[in-house]
Design a protein around this motif. Structure first.
Motif, mmCIF file in Angstrom:
data_model
loop_
_atom_site.group_PDB
_atom_site.id
_atom_site.type_symbol
_atom_site.label_atom_id
_atom_site.label_comp_id
_atom_site.label_asym_id
_atom_site.label_seq_id
_atom_site.Cartn_x
_atom_site.Cartn_y
_atom_site.Cartn_z
ATOM 1 N N VAL A 56 -17.134 46.885 116.254
ATOM 2 C CA VAL A 56 -16.350 46.156 115.260
ATOM 3 C C VAL A 56 -17.237 45.098 114.615
ATOM 4 C CG1 VAL A 56 -15.500 44.411 116.868
ATOM 5 C CG2 VAL A 56 -14.152 44.973 114.838
ATOM 6 N N THR A 57 -17.013 44.883 113.323
ATOM 7 C CA THR A 57 -17.704 43.807 112.610
ATOM 8 C C THR A 57 -16.678 42.741 112.267
ATOM 9 O OG1 THR A 57 -19.382 45.261 111.659
ATOM 10 C CG2 THR A 57 -18.986 43.190 110.523
ATOM 11 N N ARG A 58 -17.000 41.516 112.593
ATOM 12 C CA ARG A 58 -16.069 40.407 112.350
ATOM 13 C C ARG A 58 -16.486 39.681 111.076
ATOM 14 N NH1 ARG A 58 -13.140 36.952 116.951
ATOM 15 N NH2 ARG A 58 -12.116 38.977 116.997
ATOM 16 N N LEU A 59 -15.538 39.520 110.155
ATOM 17 C CA LEU A 59 -15.778 38.788 108.913
ATOM 18 C C LEU A 59 -14.987 37.497 108.927
ATOM 19 C CD1 LEU A 59 -15.399 41.598 106.192
ATOM 20 C CD2 LEU A 59 -17.452 40.961 107.467
ATOM 21 N N VAL A 60 -15.630 36.417 108.536
ATOM 22 C CA VAL A 60 -14.950 35.143 108.350
ATOM 23 C C VAL A 60 -14.903 34.888 106.840
ATOM 24 C CG1 VAL A 60 -14.946 32.677 108.848
ATOM 25 C CG2 VAL A 60 -15.797 34.307 110.562
ATOM 26 N N VAL A 61 -13.699 34.645 106.340
ATOM 27 C CA VAL A 61 -13.481 34.535 104.898
ATOM 28 C C VAL A 61 -12.835 33.197 104.578
ATOM 29 C CG1 VAL A 61 -12.406 35.590 102.875
ATOM 30 C CG2 VAL A 61 -13.147 37.034 104.796
ATOM 31 N N ARG A 62 -13.366 32.493 103.581
ATOM 32 C CA ARG A 62 -12.760 31.242 103.145
ATOM 33 C C ARG A 62 -11.748 31.531 102.039
ATOM 34 N NH1 ARG A 62 -17.025 28.440 101.828
ATOM 35 N NH2 ARG A 62 -17.141 27.402 103.863
ATOM 36 N N GLY A 63 -10.526 31.000 102.210
ATOM 37 C CA GLY A 63 -9.470 31.172 101.219
ATOM 38 C C GLY A 63 -8.399 30.117 101.410
ATOM 39 N N PRO A 64 -8.524 28.966 100.762
ATOM 40 C CA PRO A 64 -7.572 27.875 100.967
ATOM 41 C C PRO A 64 -6.124 28.233 100.634
ATOM 42 C CG PRO A 64 -9.535 27.091 99.831
ATOM 43 C CD PRO A 64 -9.627 28.583 99.872
ATOM 44 N N VAL A 65 -5.905 29.086 99.641
ATOM 45 C CA VAL A 65 -4.543 29.435 99.257
ATOM 46 C C VAL A 65 -3.907 30.363 100.288
ATOM 47 C CG1 VAL A 65 -3.107 30.613 97.545
ATOM 48 C CG2 VAL A 65 -4.949 29.095 96.793
ATOM 49 N N VAL A 66 -4.596 31.456 100.623
ATOM 50 C CA VAL A 66 -3.991 32.454 101.510
ATOM 51 C C VAL A 66 -3.875 31.961 102.948
ATOM 52 C CG1 VAL A 66 -4.712 34.382 100.055
ATOM 53 C CG2 VAL A 66 -6.188 33.664 101.958
ATOM 54 N N THR A 67 -4.680 30.967 103.324
ATOM 55 C CA THR A 67 -4.567 30.417 104.683
ATOM 56 C C THR A 67 -3.507 29.331 104.766
ATOM 57 O OG1 THR A 67 -6.379 28.868 104.220
ATOM 58 C CG2 THR A 67 -6.951 30.937 105.329
ATOM 59 N N GLY A 68 -2.908 28.961 103.636
ATOM 60 C CA GLY A 68 -1.949 27.868 103.617
ATOM 61 C C GLY A 68 -0.778 28.082 104.556
ATOM 62 N N ASP A 69 -0.303 29.340 104.656
ATOM 63 C CA ASP A 69 0.809 29.636 105.561
ATOM 64 C C ASP A 69 0.523 30.844 106.442
ATOM 65 O OD1 ASP A 69 0.915 31.638 103.691
ATOM 66 O OD2 ASP A 69 3.039 31.405 103.210
#
Length: 208
Positions: free
Chosen positions: A21-34
């Motif tokens: 498995v490959t783990r991706l870390v993604v920045r997204g202030p809107v989608v992480t809001g809830d």
């Protein structure tokens, strides 16, 4: 389910290859809001499951099958990605039905002064792509303006170019394609009434 209306332009901040498995870390202030653990978020049109949350970043696991079938093969930190949360039951349906199951990858070819943007795509998808029909390109709900057996064109407005990855694509870039699922259901239902050579009535789609 998604609608193909991109909520924000995010960024892959880390790529962590692992055993199977490959783990991706993604920045997204809107989608992480809830967002919560186990939620679905479409990343460039690929439905992925949130496994960790930290501030304005979320983590997803990507299996080899997904890497092989999508444009995530070879993804590196710094890549910009289109993000959309799964549609809420009481949400406004603004695009078209998008499952986040990629049917194949296409290639960005060119864009002219008027925003007419051309893509090459696999010929096996040609029967699902029709003029004025819907297609998701990197998770964006778009309307087909022109189509041949191995190319199609989209007329992109300035807002789409500014708010999504399509304004940043270079010729040769791979894009994720998801055709209209309604066309696939119609084909399946009609297959029993058509000559066997006319429709490939094989098994169901694999998860992407």
């Amino acid at each position: 389910m998604f609608t193909g209306i991109v909520e924000e332009l995010g960024e892959v901040t880390r790529v962590e290859p692992g055993d199977g498995v490959t783990r991706l870390v993604v920045r997204g202030p809107v989608v992480t809001g809830d967002a919560k653990h186990g939620d679905s978020i479409a990343v460039n049109g690929v439905c992925l499951t949130v496994v960790e949350l930290s501030g304005d970043e979320f983590t997803v696991d990507v299996v080899p099958e997904t890497l092989r079938r999508t444009s995530f093969d070879g993804v590196e930190p710094g890549r910009r990605v289109n993000l959309e949360r799964a549609m809420a039951a009481n949400g406004r349906f603004s695009g078209h039905i998008v499952q986040g199951h990629v049917d194949g990858t296409g290639t960005f070819l060119s864009r002219d002064h008027d925003g007419l943007t051309h893509f090459a795509y696999p010929p096996e998808l040609s029967r699902y792509v029709v003029e004025k029909g819907s297609i998701a390109v990197d998770g964006i709900s778009l309307t087909v303006a022109e189509v041949t057996r191995d190319e199609f064109a989209i007329a992109l407005i300035p807002t789409t170019l500014a708010a999504t990855t399509l304004g940043r694509n270079e010729p040769g870039d791979a894009v994720n394609l998801e055709v209209d699922v309604l066309a696939k259901y119609v084909e399946k239902l009609a297959a029993v009434h058509l000559p066997s050579a006319a429709v490939d009535n094989g098994g169901g789609e694999e998860d992407r």
